[in-house]
Design an enzyme around this catalytic site. Structure first.
Site, PDB file in Angstrom:
ATOM      1  CG  ASP A  66      -0.044   0.055   2.486  1.00 52.40           C
ATOM      2  OD1 ASP A  66       0.947  -0.992   2.693  1.00 52.40           O
ATOM      3  OD2 ASP A  66      -0.397   1.012   3.622  1.00 52.40           O
ATOM      4  CD  GLU A 121       4.240   0.754   6.536  1.00 50.82           C
ATOM      5  OE1 GLU A 121       5.153   0.675   8.075  1.00 50.82           O
ATOM      6  OE2 GLU A 121       4.390   1.412   5.734  1.00 50.82           O
TER       7      GLU A 121
END
Length: 363
Positions: A66, A121
């Site tokens: 991400d 994250e």
């Protein structure tokens, strides 16, 4: 090898994957791994997971797929790839995948390599890492974060997020009294004052860093509200729970202010002499580099998994972390190639037990 590894990275960076919207890039990474002999799947947290090998040693390579928001046109200029996530952290994750794909059968008979492209994250949830921490029991761990191809990151600071809201009756500004904004400002000054004296003297890694992340104010004509989000970066000497208790005490007499705390992540710092660090140091020197140990003032999924995985751990990956989240995020492809070569050599040595010590340094 280099052509495939670079194409993997280009393809991953070209797919937008802001936290919570990783499904498309996860499918791309899963497909790439499946086509190269990995046992690949998407797990319950949306992580792209691929495993190779069947030996007794388990090595988990945990990266994240991400990104933060921000549209950076994906382009390649003079050997440099521009795009959101090129550095943080699709470059390190793709280097993990390419290195494991290149391992010879001799390594795969002695170890099992599990590559995880984690979700969220960049969000406070760290959903992918929390799921992985419960699912796997590794012997060695690599975290995919930019360290520079010669860098080995041993630790990250912890984090605590303070959400403060002040509420009071509305009044005319020409009259006496304190506004909600006044009380929120006082709360911030006290948080900042506590941070300045907390932690250990000397060095950024040992101190508490405090920043204002967000401020808002509103009124409906009857009630004033002011809200702020304060971010704290915590050293190993200050646990998030201790920081929360200290801040609650410091603000106890501000009865208009309510506090909510999230993101309780403890700082972590791993030893620098073990089989994992030795293998990486040897491999970096073999590529003509000089290994450099680092600690970071940010946080990463290392903070999430450390309490669950008390094993040799470090973060590694190509790229300059100063470019994280910036409008100019980019990665030199030659550095990416070197990181893949370092990882391939180090992982192979770990599997075969061929890296217990280093060659003497030149004098």
């Amino acid at each position: 090898m280099w052509t495939e590894a670079r194409e993997l990275l280009r393809g991953a960076v070209a797919i937008p994957s802001v936290s919570g919207q990783e499904a498309e890039v996860a499918a791309y990474l899963q497909g790439w791994m499946a086509a190269r002999g990995f046992e690949a799947h998407i797990d319950e947290a949306g992580n792209a997971v691929g495993a190779r090998g069947h030996g007794p040693l388990t090595v988990v390579l945990l990266g994240h797929m991400d990104t933060v928001p921000g549209d950076i046109p994906v382009r390649e200029e003079e050997g440099v790839l521009y795009g959101r996530g090129a550095v943080d952290a699709k470059g390190p994750l793709c280097a993990f995948m390419a290195a494991v794909a290149a391992l010879p059968e001799t390594a795969l008979t002695r170890a099992r390599f599990v590559v995880i492209g984690a979700t969220e994250e960049e969000a406070p949830s760290s959903r992918g890492a929390h799921h992985a921490a419960r699912r796997w029991q590794p012997d060695l761990v690599l975290i995919g974060e930019p360290s520079g191809w010669e860098g080995l990151t041993l630790g990250y600071k912890g984090r605590l997020v303070v959400r403060a809201q002040a509420t009071c009756p509305n009044f005319h500004t020409a009259g006496e009294g304190r506004s909600a904004g006044d009380d929120l400002t006082e709360a911030w000054f006290r948080v900042r004052a506590w941070a300045a004296q907390a932690g250990e003297p000397g060095g950024v890694f040992g101190g508490v860093q405090a920043t204002v992340q967000d401020l808002q104010a509103s009124t409906d004509g009857l009630t004033q509200r002011a809200a702020g989000t304060f971010g704290l970066r915590l050293p190993p000497a200050v646990a998030p729970q201790a920081a929360e208790a200290a801040i609650r005490e410091a603000l106890a007499d501000l009865d208009t202010v309510t506090l909510t705390f999230v993101g309780h992540e403890t700082a972590v710092r791993h030893p620098k002499d073990n089989a994992l660090t030795r293998a990486l140091r040897v491999a970096i020197r073999a590529q003509g580099g000089t290994p450099v140990f680092k600690v970071k003032t940010g946080t990463s999924d290392m903070n999430v998994v450390a309490p669950h995985w008390p094993v040799p751990t470090l973060a590694y990956g190509p790229g300059d972390s100063a470019l994280d989240h910036t409008p100019n995020e980019h990665l030199a492809l030659a550095e990416y190639d070197r990181a893949v070569a370092v990882l391939t050599a180090a992982l192979g040595a770990l599997a075969t037990g061929a890296a217990p010590c280093e060659a003497p340094k030149a004098r």
